[in-house]
Design an enzyme around this catalytic site. Structure first.
Site, PDB file in Angstrom:
ATOM      1  N   LYS A   1      40.783  50.075  51.714  1.00  0.00           N
ATOM      2  CA  LYS A   1      42.092  49.537  52.044  1.00  0.00           C
ATOM      3  C   LYS A   1      43.211  50.429  51.466  1.00  0.00           C
ATOM      4  O   LYS A   1      42.948  51.298  50.619  1.00  0.00           O
ATOM      5  CB  LYS A   1      42.188  48.110  51.486  1.00  0.00           C
ATOM      6  CG  LYS A   1      41.203  47.115  52.146  1.00  0.00           C
ATOM      7  CD  LYS A   1      41.350  45.716  51.535  1.00  0.00           C
ATOM      8  CE  LYS A   1      40.481  44.675  52.207  1.00  0.00           C
ATOM      9  NZ  LYS A   1      40.666  43.324  51.578  1.00  0.00           N
TER      10      LYS A   1
ATOM     11  N   TYR B   1      41.545  40.376  61.292  1.00  0.00           N
ATOM     12  CA  TYR B   1      41.581  39.184  60.435  1.00  0.00           C
ATOM     13  C   TYR B   1      41.866  37.902  61.227  1.00  0.00           C
ATOM     14  O   TYR B   1      42.378  36.935  60.658  1.00  0.00           O
ATOM     15  CB  TYR B   1      42.626  39.374  59.333  1.00  0.00           C
ATOM     16  CG  TYR B   1      42.127  40.240  58.181  1.00  0.00           C
ATOM     17  CD1 TYR B   1      40.928  39.950  57.518  1.00  0.00           C
ATOM     18  CD2 TYR B   1      42.872  41.335  57.743  1.00  0.00           C
ATOM     19  CE1 TYR B   1      40.483  40.741  56.452  1.00  0.00           C
ATOM     20  CE2 TYR B   1      42.423  42.123  56.671  1.00  0.00           C
ATOM     21  CZ  TYR B   1      41.228  41.817  56.042  1.00  0.00           C
ATOM     22  OH  TYR B   1      40.786  42.583  54.988  1.00  0.00           O
TER      23      TYR B   1
ATOM     24  N   ASN C   1      42.048  44.108  46.838  1.00  0.00           N
ATOM     25  CA  ASN C   1      40.701  44.310  46.303  1.00  0.00           C
ATOM     26  C   ASN C   1      40.028  45.589  46.793  1.00  0.00           C
ATOM     27  O   ASN C   1      38.807  45.711  46.750  1.00  0.00           O
ATOM     28  CB  ASN C   1      39.848  43.063  46.569  1.00  0.00           C
ATOM     29  CG  ASN C   1      39.933  42.614  48.013  1.00  0.00           C
ATOM     30  OD1 ASN C   1      40.367  43.370  48.871  1.00  0.00           O
ATOM     31  ND2 ASN C   1      39.491  41.397  48.283  1.00  0.00           N
TER      32      ASN C   1
ATOM     33  N   HIS D   1      37.077  46.381  52.123  1.00  0.00           N
ATOM     34  CA  HIS D   1      36.597  45.316  53.007  1.00  0.00           C
ATOM     35  C   HIS D   1      35.156  45.622  53.366  1.00  0.00           C
ATOM     36  O   HIS D   1      34.797  46.785  53.556  1.00  0.00           O
ATOM     37  CB  HIS D   1      37.419  45.278  54.302  1.00  0.00           C
ATOM     38  CG  HIS D   1      36.759  44.476  55.383  1.00  0.00           C
ATOM     39  ND1 HIS D   1      36.872  43.110  55.451  1.00  0.00           N
ATOM     40  CD2 HIS D   1      35.918  44.837  56.392  1.00  0.00           C
ATOM     41  CE1 HIS D   1      36.145  42.669  56.477  1.00  0.00           C
ATOM     42  NE2 HIS D   1      35.556  43.698  57.067  1.00  0.00           N
TER      43      HIS D   1
ATOM     44  N   GLU E   1      33.310  43.574  64.200  1.00  0.00           N
ATOM     45  CA  GLU E   1      34.205  44.508  63.518  1.00  0.00           C
ATOM     46  C   GLU E   1      33.881  45.973  63.854  1.00  0.00           C
ATOM     47  O   GLU E   1      34.782  46.776  64.046  1.00  0.00           O
ATOM     48  CB  GLU E   1      34.127  44.288  62.005  1.00  0.00           C
ATOM     49  CG  GLU E   1      34.718  42.935  61.605  1.00  0.00           C
ATOM     50  CD  GLU E   1      34.605  42.650  60.106  1.00  0.00           C
ATOM     51  OE1 GLU E   1      35.172  41.642  59.672  1.00  0.00           O
ATOM     52  OE2 GLU E   1      33.940  43.431  59.382  1.00  0.00           O
TER      53      GLU E   1
HETATM   54  N1  UDP Z   1      42.698  37.241  50.564  1.00  0.00           N
HETATM   55  C1  UDP Z   1      43.793  36.925  49.766  1.00  0.00           C
HETATM   56  N2  UDP Z   1      43.862  35.660  49.208  1.00  0.00           N
HETATM   57  C2  UDP Z   1      42.894  34.730  49.409  1.00  0.00           C
HETATM   58  C3  UDP Z   1      41.779  35.070  50.201  1.00  0.00           C
HETATM   59  C4  UDP Z   1      41.714  36.333  50.761  1.00  0.00           C
HETATM   60  O1  UDP Z   1      44.686  37.737  49.568  1.00  0.00           O
HETATM   61  O2  UDP Z   1      42.995  33.616  48.875  1.00  0.00           O
HETATM   62  C5  UDP Z   1      42.627  38.581  51.167  1.00  0.00           C
HETATM   63  C6  UDP Z   1      41.712  39.534  50.405  1.00  0.00           C
HETATM   64  O3  UDP Z   1      42.274  40.841  50.458  1.00  0.00           O
HETATM   65  C7  UDP Z   1      40.412  39.431  51.192  1.00  0.00           C
HETATM   66  C8  UDP Z   1      40.945  39.288  52.621  1.00  0.00           C
HETATM   67  O4  UDP Z   1      42.104  38.462  52.476  1.00  0.00           O
HETATM   68  O5  UDP Z   1      39.595  40.566  51.017  1.00  0.00           O
HETATM   69  C9  UDP Z   1      39.982  38.645  53.596  1.00  0.00           C
HETATM   70  O6  UDP Z   1      39.572  37.393  53.090  1.00  0.00           O
HETATM   71  P1  UDP Z   1      38.062  36.913  53.195  1.00  0.00           P
HETATM   72  O7  UDP Z   1      38.026  35.466  52.823  1.00  0.00           O
HETATM   73  O8  UDP Z   1      37.492  37.300  54.514  1.00  0.00           O
HETATM   74  O9  UDP Z   1      37.344  37.722  52.002  1.00  0.00           O
HETATM   75  P2  UDP Z   1      36.365  39.002  52.055  1.00  0.00           P
HETATM   76  O10 UDP Z   1      35.450  38.823  53.229  1.00  0.00           O
HETATM   77  O11 UDP Z   1      37.246  40.222  52.170  1.00  0.00           O
HETATM   78  O12 UDP Z   1      35.629  38.956  50.735  1.00  0.00           O
HETATM   79 MG    MG Z   2      35.855  38.372  55.162  1.00  0.00          MG
END
Ligand code: UDP
Ligand code: MG
Length: 168
Positions: free
Chosen positions: A11, A51, A123, A126, A137
């Site tokens: 990212k 997303y 974080n 992805h 994806e």
């Molecule tokens: N995210 C965030 N706050 C939250 C949950 C998710 O900012 O409470 C962001 C974070 O960068 C995350 C992305 O949204 O990686 C996608 O969320 P997802 O629940 O799909 O998590 P991932 O699959 O990336 O672990």
């Molecule tokens: Mg996810």
């Protein structure tokens, strides 16, 4: 176990912090192969499609700004497809939990992630969460001819009136 492919995005925070090398090194611990890689300028359309499952979340607009690079003056991400046995789980494990504060410190997100004051989880990486998400994806971010291994069916088609940039 079966041969899988999974989408990884480094990212914009990962690129801005110059973490690409470190993240690729961590991912190489999985012994998976890279089937494709590209640097992508993320349009709003691509970000929102990527997303789409989160579009009703309160952090959605912030997340779109984040993945488009608007928070980091880096309007790009590095997209990769990792290929091999159990690829989805292996990559998710090394990424760590979504919330960088909860992620194991020895994971990529635990080591490099942070929570912004506006509450977005920056974080660094992805990774697709499951088989269905991985297929969706990978097909969103890559054309078949950008991957050296195919696990999804492909077909040849002739495109007419397709415009593309060529070297002048
Ligand atoms: N995210 C965030 N706050 C939250 C949950 C998710 O900012 O409470 C962001 C974070 O960068 C995350 C992305 O949204 O990686 C996608 O969320 P997802 O629940 O799909 O998590 P991932 O699959 O990336 O672990
Ligand atoms: Mg996810």
């Amino acid at each position: 176990m079966s041969v899988e492919q999974t989408l990884v995005l480094i990212k914009p925070d990962g690129l801005k912090k110059s973490l690409t090398g470190n993240i690729l090194t961590r991912l190489s611990e999985t012994r998976l192969e890279i089937a494709g890689a590209r640097i992508v300028r993320v349009t709003r359309e691509l970000a929102e499609e990527h997303y789409v499952a989160l579009k009703d979340q309160p952090f959605f607009q912030g997340l779109i700004a984040y993945i488009m690079g608007e928070l980091h003056e880096r309007r790009k991400v590095m997209a990769l497809v990792y290929h091999g046995e159990d690829a989805i789980k292996k990559v998710r494990e090394i990424c760590g939990a979504t919330n960088p504060e909860e992620a194991d410190p020895l994971t990529i997100r635990g080591g490099y992630g942070r929570i912004t004051t506006s509450g977005i989880y920056e974080n660094a990486i992805h990774a697709s969460a499951n088989l269905e998400e991985a297929e969706r994806e990978i097909k969103l971010w890559f054309y078949p001819d950008e991957l050296v291994y195919h696990i999804y069916s492909v077909q040849e088609t002739e495109l007419k009136d397709v415009k593309r940039l060529v070297w002048a």
